[in-house]
Design a protein around this motif. Sequence first.
Motif, PDB file in Angstrom:
ATOM      1  N   GLU A 170     -20.416   2.332  33.979  1.00 29.75           N
ATOM      2  CA  GLU A 170     -18.976   2.478  33.821  1.00 29.75           C
ATOM      3  C   GLU A 170     -18.311   1.113  33.619  1.00 29.75           C
ATOM      4  O   GLU A 170     -17.386   0.966  32.808  1.00 29.75           O
ATOM      5  CB  GLU A 170     -18.398   3.186  35.042  1.00 29.75           C
ATOM      6  CG  GLU A 170     -18.863   4.638  35.168  1.00 29.75           C
ATOM      7  CD  GLU A 170     -18.458   5.265  36.491  1.00 29.75           C
ATOM      8  OE1 GLU A 170     -17.908   4.536  37.346  1.00 29.75           O
ATOM      9  OE2 GLU A 170     -18.687   6.473  36.667  1.00 29.75           O
ATOM     10  N   LEU A 171     -18.797   0.130  34.361  1.00 31.30           N
ATOM     11  CA  LEU A 171     -18.276  -1.224  34.189  1.00 31.30           C
ATOM     12  C   LEU A 171     -18.534  -1.729  32.773  1.00 31.30           C
ATOM     13  O   LEU A 171     -17.674  -2.343  32.136  1.00 31.30           O
ATOM     14  CB  LEU A 171     -18.934  -2.165  35.195  1.00 31.30           C
ATOM     15  CG  LEU A 171     -18.722  -1.880  36.682  1.00 31.30           C
ATOM     16  CD1 LEU A 171     -19.533  -2.838  37.532  1.00 31.30           C
ATOM     17  CD2 LEU A 171     -17.255  -1.949  37.050  1.00 31.30           C
ATOM     18  N   PRO A 222     -22.065   3.547  38.295  1.00 26.10           N
ATOM     19  CA  PRO A 222     -20.940   2.602  38.318  1.00 26.10           C
ATOM     20  C   PRO A 222     -21.169   1.375  37.443  1.00 26.10           C
ATOM     21  O   PRO A 222     -20.217   0.878  36.828  1.00 26.10           O
ATOM     22  CB  PRO A 222     -20.842   2.224  39.804  1.00 26.10           C
ATOM     23  CG  PRO A 222     -21.357   3.420  40.523  1.00 26.10           C
ATOM     24  CD  PRO A 222     -22.479   3.924  39.662  1.00 26.10           C
ATOM     25  N   ALA A 223     -22.420   0.886  37.361  1.00 25.48           N
ATOM     26  CA  ALA A 223     -22.696  -0.273  36.514  1.00 25.48           C
ATOM     27  C   ALA A 223     -22.483   0.069  35.041  1.00 25.48           C
ATOM     28  O   ALA A 223     -21.954  -0.736  34.266  1.00 25.48           O
ATOM     29  CB  ALA A 223     -24.123  -0.763  36.736  1.00 25.48           C
ATOM     30  N   ARG A 273     -16.236  -0.079  30.084  1.00 23.09           N
ATOM     31  CA  ARG A 273     -14.874  -0.621  30.024  1.00 23.09           C
ATOM     32  C   ARG A 273     -14.859  -1.978  29.318  1.00 23.09           C
ATOM     33  O   ARG A 273     -13.956  -2.268  28.532  1.00 23.09           O
ATOM     34  CB  ARG A 273     -14.294  -0.768  31.427  1.00 23.09           C
ATOM     35  CG  ARG A 273     -12.907  -1.399  31.375  1.00 23.09           C
ATOM     36  CD  ARG A 273     -12.146  -1.264  32.652  1.00 23.09           C
ATOM     37  NE  ARG A 273     -10.812  -1.824  32.506  1.00 23.09           N
ATOM     38  CZ  ARG A 273      -9.893  -1.796  33.463  1.00 23.09           C
ATOM     39  NH1 ARG A 273     -10.166  -1.225  34.604  1.00 23.09           N
ATOM     40  NH2 ARG A 273      -8.711  -2.322  33.256  1.00 23.09           N
ATOM     41  N   GLU A 274     -15.874  -2.790  29.564  1.00 19.12           N
ATOM     42  CA  GLU A 274     -15.893  -4.099  28.932  1.00 19.12           C
ATOM     43  C   GLU A 274     -16.083  -3.980  27.422  1.00 19.12           C
ATOM     44  O   GLU A 274     -15.538  -4.767  26.657  1.00 19.12           O
ATOM     45  CB  GLU A 274     -16.970  -4.984  29.546  1.00 19.12           C
ATOM     46  CG  GLU A 274     -16.847  -6.429  29.129  1.00 19.12           C
ATOM     47  CD  GLU A 274     -17.378  -7.386  30.184  1.00 19.12           C
ATOM     48  OE1 GLU A 274     -17.463  -8.572  29.874  1.00 19.12           O
ATOM     49  OE2 GLU A 274     -17.691  -6.924  31.293  1.00 19.12           O
ATOM     50  N   SER A 306     -14.081   4.302  33.378  1.00 24.60           N
ATOM     51  CA  SER A 306     -13.461   3.003  33.146  1.00 24.60           C
ATOM     52  C   SER A 306     -13.492   2.189  34.417  1.00 24.60           C
ATOM     53  O   SER A 306     -13.064   2.639  35.464  1.00 24.60           O
ATOM     54  CB  SER A 306     -12.015   3.186  32.684  1.00 24.60           C
ATOM     55  OG  SER A 306     -11.252   3.848  33.659  1.00 24.60           O
ATOM     56  N   MET A 307     -14.075   0.985  34.329  1.00 18.36           N
ATOM     57  CA  MET A 307     -14.036  -0.010  35.375  1.00 18.36           C
ATOM     58  C   MET A 307     -14.117  -1.358  34.700  1.00 18.36           C
ATOM     59  O   MET A 307     -13.851  -1.460  33.502  1.00 18.36           O
ATOM     60  CB  MET A 307     -15.147   0.194  36.409  1.00 18.36           C
ATOM     61  CG  MET A 307     -14.925   1.374  37.327  1.00 18.36           C
ATOM     62  SD  MET A 307     -16.141   1.440  38.667  1.00 18.36           S
ATOM     63  CE  MET A 307     -15.609   2.925  39.488  1.00 18.36           C
ATOM     64  N   GLU A 308     -14.495  -2.406  35.399  1.00 17.40           N
ATOM     65  CA  GLU A 308     -14.499  -3.699  34.741  1.00 17.40           C
ATOM     66  C   GLU A 308     -15.732  -4.500  35.072  1.00 17.40           C
ATOM     67  O   GLU A 308     -16.338  -4.314  36.119  1.00 17.40           O
ATOM     68  CB  GLU A 308     -13.246  -4.493  35.141  1.00 17.40           C
ATOM     69  CG  GLU A 308     -13.179  -4.822  36.626  1.00 17.40           C
ATOM     70  CD  GLU A 308     -11.917  -5.555  36.981  1.00 17.40           C
ATOM     71  OE1 GLU A 308     -10.905  -5.365  36.300  1.00 17.40           O
ATOM     72  OE2 GLU A 308     -11.953  -6.339  37.935  1.00 17.40           O
ATOM     73  N   GLY A 309     -16.091  -5.412  34.115  1.00 23.67           N
ATOM     74  CA  GLY A 309     -17.143  -6.408  34.255  1.00 23.67           C
ATOM     75  C   GLY A 309     -18.512  -5.916  34.669  1.00 23.67           C
ATOM     76  O   GLY A 309     -18.650  -5.280  35.670  1.00 23.67           O
ATOM     77  N   SER A 310     -19.557  -6.210  33.900  1.00 22.60           N
ATOM     78  CA  SER A 310     -20.922  -5.869  34.298  1.00 22.60           C
ATOM     79  C   SER A 310     -21.914  -6.558  33.387  1.00 22.60           C
ATOM     80  O   SER A 310     -21.713  -6.621  32.181  1.00 22.60           O
ATOM     81  CB  SER A 310     -21.153  -4.360  34.213  1.00 22.60           C
ATOM     82  OG  SER A 310     -22.522  -4.075  34.331  1.00 22.60           O
TER      83      SER A 310
END
Length: 249
Positions: A62-63, A59-60, A66-67, A9-13
């Motif tokens: 993961e972003l 990481p991308a 989440r979105e 989970s992360m944000e924005g991509s």
Amino acid sequence: MAIRHTMTSMEGSPLFYTFFVGFAVMATAAVDRSSFNITIVTYGSPHTPLAAGLPYTAPAYELAVREIRETWGYTVRHVLVQAEEIETCADLEDYAYLVSEFYYRGWDQQSLFVLTLPGCDELVPLAQLCREWNTLILSSGSAFPEAHHNSLYPTAVSFSPLNFAVWAKTFVDIFKHFQWSSISVLYDSGGRNSFYSQLADNLRNYLAPADYPKLSLQFFEVHSGVGITEERRQGLLKLTNLTSRSKLL
């Protein structure tokens, strides 16, 4: 060797849009939208020397995951399939069976299964498997143009152009800018990665003798599949020095 499973989970991509386009193709037929569950499997190398390695690309993804969750409320499980033994693009094909193992042993068989390849080579064996499984495979690799054939691989979606032609044109522009009259090209013709051979073929076409009669263009092949000793490497470099001052490796 181990398959690593991660809930991310992360944000924005920008890759969010990549996922959405792929999902839209099959979502309606695959599952009931009222209980839309997705399993995203990202297959790659855990090592940093590769530009497409998971330390850089995961990481991308993961972003994006989440979105997707936040925008549509879907239940998304993100799994990284990797092995310490995968150090090169060629290794990815050797260990592609790890994806099959997860499909049959790790996937819940209920959610929408989506395979993503963050770069390196487009692996034709995985495209073939996904065709048989009737599951999406989303790739940003471009070394193997066969995977762009919709009739052969109807569930494969590529987000990258066949960029060896673009690369070749870039080098041609560099040669023209510096007005080089003698060029040696040293390239890898071995292994399963056809990128370098196709790049060399494009250079031959763009720099044909009929169009550049004063240009001395020499090609030297190296077959990485049989190993390259330091003596062999130095010998090739000396040979290129005898033929031109400009070298493309």
